[in-house]
Each structure stands twice: as structure tokens, then as C-alpha cells.
Design an enzyme around this catalytic site. Sequence first.
Site, PDB file in Angstrom:
ATOM      1  N   ASP A 297      26.945  32.918  22.443  1.00  0.00           N
ATOM      2  CA  ASP A 297      28.091  33.254  21.612  1.00  0.00           C
ATOM      3  C   ASP A 297      27.802  34.544  20.849  1.00  0.00           C
ATOM      4  O   ASP A 297      27.997  34.637  19.644  1.00  0.00           O
ATOM      5  CB  ASP A 297      28.455  32.103  20.664  1.00  0.00           C
ATOM      6  CG  ASP A 297      27.235  31.544  19.947  1.00  0.00           C
ATOM      7  OD1 ASP A 297      26.148  32.103  20.127  1.00  0.00           O
ATOM      8  OD2 ASP A 297      27.384  30.555  19.218  1.00  0.00           O
ATOM      9  N   GLY A 298      27.313  35.534  21.602  1.00  0.00           N
ATOM     10  CA  GLY A 298      27.005  36.843  21.043  1.00  0.00           C
ATOM     11  C   GLY A 298      25.532  37.158  21.222  1.00  0.00           C
ATOM     12  O   GLY A 298      24.692  36.271  21.287  1.00  0.00           O
ATOM     13  N   GLY A 299      25.194  38.446  21.326  1.00  0.00           N
ATOM     14  CA  GLY A 299      23.785  38.804  21.399  1.00  0.00           C
ATOM     15  C   GLY A 299      23.452  39.716  22.549  1.00  0.00           C
ATOM     16  O   GLY A 299      24.009  39.622  23.620  1.00  0.00           O
TER      17      GLY A 299
ATOM     18  N   MET B 198      27.958  18.788  25.980  1.00  0.00           N
ATOM     19  CA  MET B 198      27.044  18.359  24.928  1.00  0.00           C
ATOM     20  C   MET B 198      27.054  16.837  24.897  1.00  0.00           C
ATOM     21  O   MET B 198      27.574  16.203  23.969  1.00  0.00           O
ATOM     22  CB  MET B 198      27.457  18.979  23.591  1.00  0.00           C
ATOM     23  CG  MET B 198      27.163  20.460  23.521  1.00  0.00           C
ATOM     24  SD  MET B 198      27.752  21.252  22.014  1.00  0.00           S
ATOM     25  CE  MET B 198      29.414  21.712  22.522  1.00  0.00           C
TER      26      MET B 198
ATOM     27  N   HIS C 165      31.058  23.029  28.765  1.00  0.00           N
ATOM     28  CA  HIS C 165      29.785  22.920  28.057  1.00  0.00           C
ATOM     29  C   HIS C 165      29.619  21.463  27.645  1.00  0.00           C
ATOM     30  O   HIS C 165      30.239  20.986  26.694  1.00  0.00           O
ATOM     31  CB  HIS C 165      29.777  23.831  26.825  1.00  0.00           C
ATOM     32  CG  HIS C 165      28.513  23.750  26.032  1.00  0.00           C
ATOM     33  ND1 HIS C 165      28.415  24.251  24.749  1.00  0.00           N
ATOM     34  CD2 HIS C 165      27.282  23.240  26.340  1.00  0.00           C
ATOM     35  CE1 HIS C 165      27.187  24.030  24.300  1.00  0.00           C
ATOM     36  NE2 HIS C 165      26.493  23.423  25.233  1.00  0.00           N
TER      37      HIS C 165
ATOM     38  N   MET D 173      31.893  16.900  23.685  1.00  0.00           N
ATOM     39  CA  MET D 173      30.898  16.230  22.850  1.00  0.00           C
ATOM     40  C   MET D 173      31.144  14.724  22.883  1.00  0.00           C
ATOM     41  O   MET D 173      32.289  14.281  22.797  1.00  0.00           O
ATOM     42  CB  MET D 173      30.971  16.750  21.415  1.00  0.00           C
ATOM     43  CG  MET D 173      30.901  18.258  21.291  1.00  0.00           C
ATOM     44  SD  MET D 173      31.059  18.802  19.576  1.00  0.00           S
ATOM     45  CE  MET D 173      31.418  20.556  19.806  1.00  0.00           C
TER      46      MET D 173
ATOM     47  N   GLY E 185      27.300  21.149  18.404  1.00  0.00           N
ATOM     48  CA  GLY E 185      28.050  20.054  17.819  1.00  0.00           C
ATOM     49  C   GLY E 185      28.651  20.304  16.463  1.00  0.00           C
ATOM     50  O   GLY E 185      29.312  19.426  15.911  1.00  0.00           O
TER      51      GLY E 185
ATOM     52  N   HIS F  42      36.214  28.333  27.771  1.00  0.00           N
ATOM     53  CA  HIS F  42      35.005  27.566  27.474  1.00  0.00           C
ATOM     54  C   HIS F  42      35.417  26.268  26.794  1.00  0.00           C
ATOM     55  O   HIS F  42      36.028  26.285  25.720  1.00  0.00           O
ATOM     56  CB  HIS F  42      34.103  28.392  26.561  1.00  0.00           C
ATOM     57  CG  HIS F  42      32.781  27.772  26.255  1.00  0.00           C
ATOM     58  ND1 HIS F  42      31.712  27.834  27.108  1.00  0.00           N
ATOM     59  CD2 HIS F  42      32.351  27.079  25.164  1.00  0.00           C
ATOM     60  CE1 HIS F  42      30.668  27.220  26.565  1.00  0.00           C
ATOM     61  NE2 HIS F  42      31.036  26.742  25.390  1.00  0.00           N
TER      62      HIS F  42
ATOM     63  N   SER G  37      36.425  29.901  23.196  1.00  0.00           N
ATOM     64  CA  SER G  37      36.177  28.475  23.030  1.00  0.00           C
ATOM     65  C   SER G  37      37.449  27.818  22.524  1.00  0.00           C
ATOM     66  O   SER G  37      37.882  28.065  21.395  1.00  0.00           O
ATOM     67  CB  SER G  37      35.036  28.250  22.027  1.00  0.00           C
ATOM     68  OG  SER G  37      34.897  26.884  21.737  1.00  0.00           O
TER      69      SER G  37
ATOM     70  N   ASP H 233      34.233  22.773  25.180  1.00  0.00           N
ATOM     71  CA  ASP H 233      33.106  22.051  24.601  1.00  0.00           C
ATOM     72  C   ASP H 233      33.365  20.552  24.612  1.00  0.00           C
ATOM     73  O   ASP H 233      34.270  20.065  23.925  1.00  0.00           O
ATOM     74  CB  ASP H 233      32.857  22.511  23.163  1.00  0.00           C
ATOM     75  CG  ASP H 233      32.312  23.918  23.086  1.00  0.00           C
ATOM     76  OD1 ASP H 233      31.296  24.188  23.747  1.00  0.00           O
ATOM     77  OD2 ASP H 233      32.890  24.751  22.360  1.00  0.00           O
TER      78      ASP H 233
ATOM     79  N   GLY I 213      34.636  31.856  19.566  1.00  0.00           N
ATOM     80  CA  GLY I 213      35.605  30.919  19.022  1.00  0.00           C
ATOM     81  C   GLY I 213      36.581  31.590  18.099  1.00  0.00           C
ATOM     82  O   GLY I 213      37.526  32.250  18.526  1.00  0.00           O
TER      83      GLY I 213
ATOM     84  N   GLY J 115      30.608  23.458  13.914  1.00  0.00           N
ATOM     85  CA  GLY J 115      31.116  24.818  13.782  1.00  0.00           C
ATOM     86  C   GLY J 115      30.720  25.437  12.454  1.00  0.00           C
ATOM     87  O   GLY J 115      30.150  24.781  11.573  1.00  0.00           O
ATOM     88  N   GLY J 116      31.021  26.727  12.320  1.00  0.00           N
ATOM     89  CA  GLY J 116      30.802  27.417  11.057  1.00  0.00           C
ATOM     90  C   GLY J 116      29.352  27.719  10.730  1.00  0.00           C
ATOM     91  O   GLY J 116      29.023  28.013   9.578  1.00  0.00           O
TER      92      GLY J 116
ATOM     93  N   MET K 246      21.791  28.557  23.331  1.00  0.00           N
ATOM     94  CA  MET K 246      22.488  28.241  22.091  1.00  0.00           C
ATOM     95  C   MET K 246      21.926  29.058  20.933  1.00  0.00           C
ATOM     96  O   MET K 246      20.710  29.092  20.721  1.00  0.00           O
ATOM     97  CB  MET K 246      22.359  26.750  21.775  1.00  0.00           C
ATOM     98  CG  MET K 246      23.022  25.833  22.775  1.00  0.00           C
ATOM     99  SD  MET K 246      24.829  25.981  22.747  1.00  0.00           S
ATOM    100  CE  MET K 246      25.212  25.287  21.130  1.00  0.00           C
TER     101      MET K 246
END
Length: 225
Positions: free
Chosen positions: A182-184, A79, A77, A45, A153, A41, A16, A43, A193, A155-156, A148
Site C-alpha cells: 500500500d505504497g513504497g 486475511m 486479499h 477477514m 485487519g 482489491h 481497496s 479484503d 484505500g 484501518g487508519g 504488508m
Amino acid sequence: MASSQARTIHCKIGPSILNSNLASLGDECHRMMEEGADYLHLDVMDGHFVPAITFGHQMVQSLRKALPKSKCWFDMHMMVQDPDRFIKDMADAGADQYVFHVEATQDVDKTIRKVKEAGMKVGVAIKPKTPVEVVLPYVEHVDLVLVMTVEPGAGGQKFMDDMMPKVKTLRKRFAELDIEVDGGAGANLIVSGTAVVKSESPRDVMVKMREAVRVQIPNWKNISS
């Protein structure tokens, strides 16, 4: 899935770029690709669908001049509220794939059709509070589904493990579908990111991510409820 032909799914890693040094974004994008990224990727917004504002088609156009289509795939992406109004500009700017939120449009089928007519691949995304069942009617008509695992919208945020049943449902019903998170477990398109972009060795991080997914792919045919 947009194609009716049988296909083999592969793991791909897309950094990202929003987590990059934005003052040197072109150089950062080049660096990520040289380090082994499969795609980038981006993003977008708009300050309406989500509170934050990032960048628009002008930035994409500038990046495309620095990274030709033959060398880099741009995964957008979106948003944004009313994603239809950005389709033409993003296509003209050089975007390859347009992923929009089902929550942001009144007519998902119409938006899918418009993206395809603009010459881009198309994906649909769902926010954490949106049931996976909402997206099921569209899977056969898109190239990927983005699940998602954080609220869009910001971070962190902490990874939401309770989103993984959505991925499991999609993988069970659509074995060859490209699923992006973003993982899984169960997803084959991994957006990352800070873990990649801020790493001292992005290549090593992406190799480990890719291998962790690759060894799981043979087991996906056996996923059960």
C-alpha cells in the site's frame, strides 16, 4: 514467479473497496474502474486470523454479476485462517487472484497448488513481523508477493517505513516479480484505500501514483544492498 518467460513489469493501481461506501458498493466499484483503476482489491477477514470480519464469497459473487471478468480483475486479499477452505467458493464466485498469508497455513506449497488448480492466480502475503526470508522459497511458484506495511485487519494505521527493506530484497532478487504494497519504493502494484476512494478526483490521484512508480522502474535493475 509463476511464469518462466521474461516479462516487463508495469505499475497498477488497485483501490481497496473496503474504504468505499458499502451501502453502494457495486456503484462504487464501477466508479473506481471508470476513474482508471487497474483492478479492485478486496479484503476478506474472518474474525480469526484478524479480529475484524468483512465479507465472504456471496458478496464477491454479487459484485461479479455487476462487474464481469472482461471489465474488472478481483484481487482477493485473504486475511483468514486456513485459507484452503475458502478457495473453491471464491473461485466459483468469480475471484481472479487469491492472495493468502503464509502465517495462516501449515502447508504453503499445498495452498499454492490448490489455488492454481481452482483456476486463479496466486499470491502470498507476509505480515510486518514476518521476515521476508520466509517467503523467498515460494516466489518462483506464485504470481505476486504482498508485503504488508501495516498490521492486517485494522484501518487508519501509520505506514511502516521499516518494511521497505523487504520490498528492496525481493526486487533485487526477483527483478520481474509483481510486488504489492500500500505504497513504497520498489513495488509495482499499489493498493490504496482512502487516498483514492475518498478523493474528489480518484483519477488524478491514481495518475500521480502510477507516474511516481513508472519513473522508478528503470532504476530497479540497479538496486543494491
